[in-house]
Design a protein around this motif. Structure first.
Motif, PDB file in Angstrom:
ATOM      1  N   GLU A  58       0.867  -1.637  -0.267  1.00 42.50           N
ATOM      2  CA  GLU A  58       0.530  -0.358  -0.458  1.00 42.50           C
ATOM      3  C   GLU A  58       0.961   1.493  -0.450  1.00 42.50           C
ATOM      4  O   GLU A  58       0.629   2.266  -1.094  1.00 42.50           O
ATOM      5  N   THR A  59       2.198   1.058   0.326  1.00 41.48           N
ATOM      6  CA  THR A  59       2.514   2.451   0.746  1.00 41.48           C
ATOM      7  C   THR A  59       3.974   1.975   0.753  1.00 41.48           C
ATOM      8  O   THR A  59       5.140   2.619   1.627  1.00 41.48           O
ATOM      9  N   PRO A  60       4.798   1.634  -0.622  1.00 47.09           N
ATOM     10  CA  PRO A  60       6.162   1.168  -1.142  1.00 47.09           C
ATOM     11  C   PRO A  60       6.710   2.543  -1.150  1.00 47.09           C
ATOM     12  O   PRO A  60       6.499   3.648  -1.389  1.00 47.09           O
ATOM     13  N   THR A  61       8.310   2.283  -0.531  1.00 47.22           N
ATOM     14  CA  THR A  61       8.771   2.842  -1.018  1.00 47.22           C
ATOM     15  C   THR A  61      10.037   2.941  -1.751  1.00 47.22           C
ATOM     16  O   THR A  61       9.646   1.800  -1.745  1.00 47.22           O
ATOM     17  N   VAL A  62      10.906   3.633  -3.191  1.00 51.25           N
ATOM     18  CA  VAL A  62      10.951   2.762  -3.846  1.00 51.25           C
ATOM     19  C   VAL A  62      12.455   2.037  -3.362  1.00 51.25           C
ATOM     20  O   VAL A  62      12.471   1.178  -3.733  1.00 51.25           O
ATOM     21  N   GLN A  63      13.362   2.394  -2.376  1.00 51.17           N
ATOM     22  CA  GLN A  63      14.354   0.637  -1.905  1.00 51.17           C
ATOM     23  C   GLN A  63      13.191  -0.542  -1.404  1.00 51.17           C
ATOM     24  O   GLN A  63      13.543  -1.233  -1.411  1.00 51.17           O
ATOM     25  N   VAL A  64      11.668  -0.539  -0.927  1.00 47.08           N
ATOM     26  CA  VAL A  64      11.301  -0.835  -0.348  1.00 47.08           C
ATOM     27  C   VAL A  64      10.600  -2.147  -2.277  1.00 47.08           C
ATOM     28  O   VAL A  64      10.844  -3.208  -2.227  1.00 47.08           O
ATOM     29  N   ALA A  65      10.488  -1.298  -2.728  1.00 48.22           N
ATOM     30  CA  ALA A  65       9.902  -2.032  -4.343  1.00 48.22           C
ATOM     31  C   ALA A  65      10.714  -2.594  -4.972  1.00 48.22           C
ATOM     32  O   ALA A  65      10.870  -3.754  -5.473  1.00 48.22           O
ATOM     33  N   LEU A  66      12.400  -2.058  -4.493  1.00 49.22           N
ATOM     34  CA  LEU A  66      13.295  -3.013  -5.011  1.00 49.22           C
ATOM     35  C   LEU A  66      13.807  -4.378  -5.062  1.00 49.22           C
ATOM     36  O   LEU A  66      13.982  -5.192  -5.547  1.00 49.22           O
ATOM     37  N   LEU A 120      15.960  -6.480 -13.803  1.00 49.16           N
ATOM     38  CA  LEU A 120      14.373  -7.056 -13.990  1.00 49.16           C
ATOM     39  C   LEU A 120      15.173  -6.166 -12.510  1.00 49.16           C
ATOM     40  O   LEU A 120      15.012  -4.087 -12.671  1.00 49.16           O
ATOM     41  N   MET A 121      15.943  -6.374 -11.470  1.00 53.57           N
ATOM     42  CA  MET A 121      16.244  -5.589 -10.468  1.00 53.57           C
ATOM     43  C   MET A 121      17.130  -4.878 -10.719  1.00 53.57           C
ATOM     44  O   MET A 121      17.068  -3.254 -10.227  1.00 53.57           O
ATOM     45  N   LEU A 122      18.140  -4.321 -11.909  1.00 51.33           N
ATOM     46  CA  LEU A 122      19.571  -3.362 -11.918  1.00 51.33           C
ATOM     47  C   LEU A 122      18.393  -2.360 -12.648  1.00 51.33           C
ATOM     48  O   LEU A 122      18.861  -1.090 -12.478  1.00 51.33           O
ATOM     49  N   THR A 123      17.287  -2.791 -14.032  1.00 56.26           N
ATOM     50  CA  THR A 123      16.598  -1.715 -14.431  1.00 56.26           C
ATOM     51  C   THR A 123      15.625  -0.994 -13.504  1.00 56.26           C
ATOM     52  O   THR A 123      15.835   0.444 -13.619  1.00 56.26           O
ATOM     53  N   GLY A 124      15.166  -1.875 -12.075  1.00 59.43           N
ATOM     54  CA  GLY A 124      14.431  -0.695 -11.136  1.00 59.43           C
ATOM     55  C   GLY A 124      15.756   0.661 -10.458  1.00 59.43           C
ATOM     56  O   GLY A 124      14.890   1.357  -9.913  1.00 59.43           O
ATOM     57  N   ALA A 125      16.728  -0.222 -10.310  1.00 59.69           N
ATOM     58  CA  ALA A 125      17.987   0.647  -9.146  1.00 59.69           C
ATOM     59  C   ALA A 125      17.965   1.975 -10.078  1.00 59.69           C
ATOM     60  O   ALA A 125      18.044   2.526  -9.582  1.00 59.69           O
ATOM     61  N   THR A 126      18.630   1.329 -11.668  1.00 61.40           N
ATOM     62  CA  THR A 126      18.490   2.760 -12.372  1.00 61.40           C
ATOM     63  C   THR A 126      17.623   3.892 -12.865  1.00 61.40           C
ATOM     64  O   THR A 126      17.900   4.445 -12.544  1.00 61.40           O
ATOM     65  N   VAL A 127      16.118   3.142 -12.792  1.00 59.45           N
ATOM     66  CA  VAL A 127      15.348   4.493 -12.620  1.00 59.45           C
ATOM     67  C   VAL A 127      15.102   4.587 -10.831  1.00 59.45           C
ATOM     68  O   VAL A 127      15.056   5.963 -11.473  1.00 59.45           O
ATOM     69  N   GLY A 128      15.408   3.943 -10.218  1.00 59.91           N
ATOM     70  CA  GLY A 128      15.127   4.546  -8.911  1.00 59.91           C
ATOM     71  C   GLY A 128      16.453   5.412  -9.126  1.00 59.91           C
ATOM     72  O   GLY A 128      16.296   6.980  -7.621  1.00 59.91           O
ATOM     73  N   VAL A 129      17.253   5.705  -8.737  1.00 60.17           N
ATOM     74  CA  VAL A 129      18.634   6.600  -9.056  1.00 60.17           C
ATOM     75  C   VAL A 129      18.106   8.111  -9.921  1.00 60.17           C
ATOM     76  O   VAL A 129      19.007   8.778  -9.170  1.00 60.17           O
ATOM     77  N   LEU A 130      17.042   7.844 -10.944  1.00 63.25           N
ATOM     78  CA  LEU A 130      17.223   9.447 -11.663  1.00 63.25           C
ATOM     79  C   LEU A 130      16.860  10.509 -10.708  1.00 63.25           C
ATOM     80  O   LEU A 130      17.339  11.452 -10.820  1.00 63.25           O
ATOM     81  N   PRO A 131      15.620  10.514 -10.070  1.00 63.56           N
ATOM     82  CA  PRO A 131      15.582  11.387  -8.979  1.00 63.56           C
ATOM     83  C   PRO A 131      16.558  12.241  -8.525  1.00 63.56           C
ATOM     84  O   PRO A 131      17.067  13.123  -8.101  1.00 63.56           O
ATOM     85  N   VAL A 132      17.560  11.698  -7.659  1.00 61.75           N
ATOM     86  CA  VAL A 132      19.021  11.810  -7.022  1.00 61.75           C
ATOM     87  C   VAL A 132      19.626  12.769  -7.531  1.00 61.75           C
ATOM     88  O   VAL A 132      19.899  13.629  -7.469  1.00 61.75           O
ATOM     89  N   ILE A 133      19.657  12.178  -8.717  1.00 58.91           N
ATOM     90  CA  ILE A 133      20.685  12.686  -9.721  1.00 58.91           C
ATOM     91  C   ILE A 133      19.902  13.999 -11.027  1.00 58.91           C
ATOM     92  O   ILE A 133      21.199  14.589 -10.943  1.00 58.91           O
TER      93      ILE A 133
END
Length: 274
Positions: free
Chosen positions: A220-228, A241-254
């Motif tokens: 219901e309320t996951p964060t990016v790290q929990v989703a990864l 699949l896992m590293l694609t999620g990590a790549t997408v998840g790091v984009l806001p920080v960049i």
């Protein structure tokens, strides 16, 4: 006048090595995100991108509700970042330039609280979250992180370096209240240190995994790290699949780093507090 010495070749070699060691993990994650699992299992190393990025990104969003996770992480990290910058700059200004009884003792207590391992407070904090009815809600992650001892220490040191006592006294003589002095004197001088603190706070909150895993509902309320972590679960590890999620998840920080990069570099060059 002494001529400035030019750096030797070994300096550029060391900097190139450090840059390569820092960038390569991100690049390799991107390369894996563009391949399928069959290519990942090959003996030859993967150095060039493939053509499966769009497919892998689609699989990430089909496997977990990644848009929800990104939105939750943006809410949590953005709120914690703004809160820490505002509250820590107020507290840092008070500790650095205001005279009041017990100032040094209070500051030592704040700094001393940073020495306590965070793991010691997990159970009491979990009980408090349960009593407040916040289990599975973003408040359980946001409220405990609204202000940190490190943020107060950082901004206090920044105020010591960037704001002179004479300038504060002059503002007081001119009739400025404490809040007006803070707004017109402290805030303009603290832009670079505040940008550095904003970046550090956002990145630390965005990457936090343990506490959101404990108090949030992964469905219901996951964060990016929990989703990864959900992408990494299963009978076998789907690295693409896992590293694609990590790549997408790091984009806001960049993106935030690119937005605040000018102020971060300026703060470092000015000798921001460390």
């Amino acid at each position: 006048m002494t001529a400035r010495r030019k750096p030797g070749g070994w300096v550029y070699a060391v900097l190139t090595g450090v840059l390569g060691a820092s960038v390569f993990p991100l690049y390799w994650s991107f390369v894996v995100a563009t391949r399928d699992n069959a290519a990942i299992g090959e003996t030859s190393p993967l150095l060039l991108p493939g053509g499966h990025l769009a497919e892998n990104v689609r699989r990430v969003f089909d496997t977990v509700d990644f848009w929800l996770a990104i939105g939750n992480s943006l809410i949590v990290a953005g709120t914690v970042m703004v809160s820490n910058v505002v509250l820590a700059s107020l507290a840092g200004f008070a500790f650095a330039r205001l005279e009041f009884r017990g100032r040094n003792t209070l500051f030592l207590l704040v700094v001393g609280s940073a020495m306590v391992p965070a793991q010691l407070g997990v159970i009491p904090l979990y009980l408090v979250v349960g009593d407040l009815g916040w289990y599975g809600r973003l408040e359980a992650v946001i409220v405990p992180a609204l202000l940190s001892a490190f943020s107060v220490f950082w901004m206090r040191q920044a105020c010591e370096n960037a704001i002179s006592a004479d300038l504060v006294d002059a503002a007081t003589v001119d009739g400025c209240s404490i809040l007006r002095t803070y707004w017109h004197v402290a805030v303009p001088a603290l832009r670079a240190p505040a940008a550095v603190l904003a970046m550090l706070t956002f990145m630390a909150t965005w990457n936090d995994y343990f506490w959101p895993l404990v108090v949030l509902d992964p469905n219901e309320t996951p964060t990016v790290q929990v989703a990864l972590s959900q992408l990494a679960s299963g009978y076998y590890t789907d690295y693409a699949l896992m590293l694609t999620g990590a790549t997408v998840g790091v984009l806001p920080v960049i993106a935030l780093f690119l937005l605040l990069g000018r102020y971060i570099v300026r703060g470092i060059l000015k000798g921001a507090p460390v």
